[in-house]
Scaffold this active site. Structure first.
Site, PDB file in Angstrom:
ATOM      1  N   GLY A  37       0.775  -1.241   0.000  1.00  0.00           N
ATOM      2  CA  GLY A  37       0.000   0.000   0.000  1.00  0.00           C
ATOM      3  C   GLY A  37       0.804   1.287   0.000  1.00  0.00           C
ATOM      4  O   GLY A  37       0.494   2.226  -0.713  1.00  0.00           O
ATOM      5  N   HIS A  38       1.844   1.349   0.793  1.00  0.00           N
ATOM      6  CA  HIS A  38       2.627   2.577   0.878  1.00  0.00           C
ATOM      7  C   HIS A  38       3.714   2.621  -0.197  1.00  0.00           C
ATOM      8  O   HIS A  38       4.250   1.578  -0.586  1.00  0.00           O
ATOM      9  CB  HIS A  38       3.265   2.717   2.259  1.00  0.00           C
ATOM     10  CG  HIS A  38       2.246   2.839   3.352  1.00  0.00           C
ATOM     11  ND1 HIS A  38       2.289   2.076   4.495  1.00  0.00           N
ATOM     12  CD2 HIS A  38       1.153   3.616   3.451  1.00  0.00           C
ATOM     13  CE1 HIS A  38       1.267   2.400   5.270  1.00  0.00           C
ATOM     14  NE2 HIS A  38       0.555   3.324   4.666  1.00  0.00           N
ATOM     15  N   ALA A  39       4.062   3.832  -0.618  1.00  0.00           N
ATOM     16  CA  ALA A  39       5.024   4.005  -1.706  1.00  0.00           C
ATOM     17  C   ALA A  39       6.344   3.280  -1.425  1.00  0.00           C
ATOM     18  O   ALA A  39       6.942   2.683  -2.310  1.00  0.00           O
ATOM     19  CB  ALA A  39       5.283   5.492  -1.931  1.00  0.00           C
TER      20      ALA A  39
END
Lengths: 600, 385
Positions: A274-276
């Protein structure tokens, strides 16, 4: 002095860029529950309005809005230490840069947006890293228990703020790359009987401006913090910064860490989570590698989340005695939907008549000129002038609740001009609102000229199943008279005869026996006295009065002064522009079309 | 938001401009190259280790180009690159990469380039620079012409580039050839590069599942985050998770319980999606689950304690999606396991509980008082009994 010390000494003023209602409200709720005297949000930068309404405890406050940082007055700027950017990822960097240029004494900022370009984030880093604490890009912000809630951190509902005890000072610092897990950790700390000293969400972006080094250095230097709990993820090598700090003895407090991401091992190739930053590019960026490196540096880094929770519980940090002094706050609050000011006060009505003499000398230029325009000739009597003056004064406004004022305000908030907004208000005037002055005049005139008994008159209207105009009030009743009616009725004392007023009052005597609220109201009183004054002081015949009724003459004495009130409400909307009006869902009863389309 | 690989063709056009003569082709593209030349043809879809997978041919005559493209097309590849072959000795191959870091750019350089760079990592020099202002310094350390370095580093900021690897790089005198280039761009910069690159240049080394593609399209239309990666379409554990960190933590729990092979998908919704967005997202996962051949299936609706994502709103969207397939779910003996906290948690959980009970698909339901791993733990127990 670090940011925590400055904050705890009161530097908590926030200016917000953009609007996210639940986040703004939760910050002010936090302030109230923490016992602050005023909201920490001092101003909002937005182009769409000039004020924003929020609840501070049980009552509402208007937060001033400005179209840019520059237009915030200098005195207010001095009081600002933080910037909360709720803007889009593309704009965030520019506006944060601009904020620090304009408010150089500030302490820090939080960027809520997730899609801030790397180039922008590194520009912020290179320029401001050493001077300001900038939380994000992405994440939920920065929390210092009892002092500052900069962002969505800790939740946005009252229940959440209550349950997580973030308004109480504590001794365990929370640090996380994930917004949701920041909150999960805050709960884990408070469920273990301890409280959070501060919580920093560094965010899941590749280049958080406020880094793990910053977070751990802050925790080390904070005398209130006894230990740190940390949630990290696979991807990036930021956790190695913590290890360096420990090796260099720049971080010495107990640390419990969970590095999430062994699920990556279930995939054939590394997955972008989900996170970059949550993507493994090199072996040392995997969750397992970072866990073991942390363990090698002496950090308690369990392999499971339940092991992590257990380790938090076992931290040698004292627990509170369980006695919580907390401010209670009702959660059922009804937000107001319009804001305006009291235009006129009816509390202190001047004495209009003293003994048998009018107190006003009728020496204005405006009212005689106005009466001349309406009657077609100059008024003959000072009494007519003084009475008209009094009526105008009483009818300028009757609060923002009434239909005409509401229509004016809604139109103003739709961005329309004065003439349009005023017209919208005036178009509401009719038999139900304001227009009863003329109808009542017609009724009294007909009753008196036919010489009918008041009882018969009442039954006439009763048979028609119509309410008598000029009779009845929502608020005032028998025993609680309308002070305006009392004041006007004193004009009877300067008249030799007052048949219409007498008649109106005789009607009232009958109707109040049916229902206490069926009193002679302001419309009824105005019209009755007007008829008496016009016939005695201006010499108008019954036929002339009939003509005036047909021409709706008496409504002019509502429409003219009330236009002033509408314009005042209009000006008020422009001053505190809250943006386009929309009726909140809970105030609108929407039925299914099918439920009332039953055609037999 | 994330680093995305673009095609080698786009990478070289960006860095070399009109001087780049390579041609990007698909199976049906008409193209002409001088018949006399020698050529390199490769699959241009961001695949690593192409040489080892025989997805590159070098030094072939023009007449053979079509043959290779046809063969690769039959294997399902769609995007190819045709370049002139540059005659050089293997010893002249070098390695050069640029990676955006906190303080600027990290440069990796080795005079031993070619396909074995990972094995010769000892020869790699690493140094950090600020940006294009340090081009001369990079040139001095690597002996690569300064003009070439400056062009790349200027493009790095202007075009929101995140990572560039040229391997091999061949320098002959003042001429530089980038024989193979891999470029990652920062997708958050797409709106800011004025078409220098666009989404059309992104490469997918793995073909997307239909449902993954649907979710990816949906994700583009909302400020919220909606992600789906399918691991095993016939798995038993279907994840409808929320929160970037929470979703990984929940997935980790399955792996740590040795249930990693049962996981059908990874995914998460976060950032406050609307009811409609959550509905559209949830129906993809529910659809995926119903087409799984696994006999015992569990849906895990779980996440951390949200800061601002409204539990009731998002659960309403999930219920909308479940409603569409409620009877199929009950027939397939699917059970739903829930753990979630956040704004309007109580309302959301109550709605969900009543719905799941009514349709007889309730596995378990818990809120922020339970552990984040509560639902997945019970779901694993259900599918492994």
């Amino acid at each position: 002095m670090n940011i925590l010390q400055k904050l705890r000494r009161g530097q908590d003023g926030i200016v917000v860029g953009g609007i996210h209602e639940p986040i703004l409200q939760s910050i002010v709720d936090f302030d109230y529950l923490a016992g602050k005297k005023r909201p920490s949000i001092r101003a909002i930068v937005t182009g769409t309005r000039t004020a924003y309404k929020l609840f501070f405890g049980p009552s509402e406050v208007l937060i001033p809005c400005f179209s840019s940082i520059e237009s915030i007055p200098a005195s207010l700027r001095l009081d600002i230490a933080w910037f909360l950017s709720l803007e889009s990822g593309r704009r965030a960097c520019d506006s944060v840069t601009h904020f620090f240029e304009q408010v150089p004494h500030a302490l820090g900022a939080h960027i809520f947006a997730e899609n801030v370009p790397e180039v922008h984030a590194t520009k912020l880093l290179q320029r401001f890293l050493k001077t300001y604490s900038i939380f994000g890009p992405s994440g939920v912000g920065f929390l210092v228990s009892g002092f500052l809630k900069l962002g969505a951190i800790g939740g946005v509902s009252l229940e959440q703020i209550h349950r997580s005890h973030i308004t109480e000072k504590g001794s365990i610092a929370v640090c996380s790359t994930s917004g949701g897990m920041t909150n999960e950790l805050i709960h884990a700390v408070s469920d273990s009987g301890r409280r959070v000293s501060f919580a920093a969400c560094v965010g899941g972006d590749r280049f958080p401006v406020f880094s793990l080094t910053d977070a751990f250095t802050l925790a080390e230097s904070d005398p209130n913090t006894d230990a740190v709990v940390y949630f990290g993820e696979l991807g990036g090598d930021d956790e190695y910064e913590i290890i360096t700090l420990i090796e260099e003895k720049r971080f010495t407090k107990p640390l419990v860490a969970y590095i999430a991401g062994v699920i990556d091992e279930a995939f054939e190739e590394h997955v972008q989570f989900g996170h970059a930053k949550a993507l493994v590019r090199k072996n040392d960026e995997s969750a397992r590698a970072k866990r073991s490196a942390l363990r090698d540096a002496g950090v308690h880094a369990p392999d499971t989340f339940s092991g992590f929770l257990k380790a938090i519980d076992e931290l040698s940090v004292p627990r509170g005695n369980g006695k919580m002094k907390k401010k209670e706050m009702s959660t059922s609050r009804q937000k107001t939907i319009l804001t305006t000011r009291k235009i006129t006060g009816i509390g202190a009505l001047p004495k209009l008549v003293s003994g048998k003499k009018i107190t006003s000398h009728g020496g204005t230029l405006f009212v005689p000129a106005l009466l001349e325009a309406l009657l077609g000739r100059p008024p003959k009597s000072n009494v007519t002038v003084a009475y008209t003056d009094a009526v105008f004064r009483l009818l300028i406004d009757h609060g923002g609740h009434v239909s005409g004022a509401v229509n004016t305000m809604i139109t103003a908030r739709a961005g329309r001009d004065m003439a349009t907004s005023l017209s919208a208000g005036l178009l509401t005037i009719g038999s139900r609102f304001g227009g009863a002055v003329n109808a009542a005049a017609g009724a009294w005139l007909s009753g008196v000229s036919r010489n009918i008994s008041s009882a018969d008159f009442v039954s006439e209207w009763g048979k028609r199943r119509e309410p008598i105009p000029g009779i009845g009030h929502k608020k005032y009743r028998l025993g609680i008279p309308d002070p305006r009616v009392l004041a006007l009725m004193e004009f009877k004392n300067v008249l030799k005869k007052h048949p219409h007023s007498d008649f109106a009052q005789s009607i009232e005597k009958i109707t109040v026996r049916k229902k206490g609220t069926l009193i002679l109201n302001i419309d009824g009183a105005i019209s009755a006295l007007f008829l008496d004054i016009l016939s005695e002081k201006e010499g108008l015949t019954n036929a002339e009065l009939q003509t005036l009724v047909r021409a709706e003459f008496f409504n002019a004495f509502f429409i003219l002064p009330r236009s002033v009130g509408f314009v005042a409400h209009f000006l008020e909307q422009k001053k505190n522009d809250e943006g386009l009006f929309r009726l909140p869902d809970e105030l609108l009863h929407e039925t299914d079309t099918s439920s009332h389309s039953r055609i037999v | 938001m994330a680093r995305v690989k673009v095609s080698e063709y786009r990478a070289k056009r960006l860095l070399l401009g009109d001087s780049y003569t390579g041609v990007s082709v698909t199976k049906d593209t008409q193209f002409s190259v001088p018949q006399k030349g020698r050529y390199v043809v490769k699959v241009d879809q961001g695949i690593k280790k192409r040489f080892k997978q025989k997805l590159v041919v070098i030094n072939i005559p023009a007449s053979e180009i079509r043959k290779h493209i046809r063969a690769w097309s039959k294997k399902g590849f769609t995007r190819f690159l045709v370049e002139e072959y540059v005659e050089h000795s293997p010893q002249s191959e070098q390695y050069l990469s640029f990676d955006r870091i906190r303080t600027g750019v990290r440069v990796l350089f080795s005079t031993k380039g070619g396909i074995d760079i990972e094995e010769s990592s000892a020869s790699v020099q690493s140094f950090d620079i600020r940006g294009s202002e340090d081009s001369a310094y990079v040139s001095k350390k690597t002996l690569i012409p300064e003009q070439f370095v400056r062009t790349i580093l200027s493009a790095f900021d202007a075009y929101h580039l995140a990572f560039l690897e040229i391997n091999p790089l061949v320098v002959i005198g003042s001429k530089v050839w980038a024989l193979d280039a891999a470029l990652l761009v920062d997708d958050a910069g797409e709106q800011l590069v004025h078409g220098a690159w666009s989404e059309a240049d992104y490469t997918e080394s793995k073909k997307k599942h239909r449902r993954e593609a649907t979710v990816a399209e949906l994700d583009k239309t909302t400020p919220a985050s909606l992600k789906l990666t399918i691991l095993n379409p016939h798995g038993s554990l279907f994840f409808l998770l929320s929160g970037g960190g929470g979703s990984i933590t929940i997935g980790d729990h399955a792996v740590s319980k040795k249930a990693g092979s049962l996981i059908a998908n990874y995914g998460e919704y976060s950032g406050g999606p609307t009811r409609e967005e959550t509905y559209l997202y949830a129906r993809e996962i529910i659809g995926l689950m119903l087409s799984s051949k696994s006999k015992k299936r569990a849906l895990v609706i779980a996440g951390g304690i949200a800061n601002f994502t409204d539990v009731s709103t998002t659960f309403s969207g999930i219920i909308d999606a479940l409603t569409e397939r409620a009877s199929d779910l009950a027939k397939a003996n699917v059970k739903v396991f829930v753990r979630r906290g956040g704004p309007r948690e109580a309302e959301g959980l109550l709605q969900m509980k009543q719905f799941l009970k009514h349709h007889r698909i309730l596995g378990s339901i818990s809120g922020s008082a339970a552990r984040i791993t509560d639902a997945v733990e019970k779901a694993i127990a259900y599918v492994t009994v």
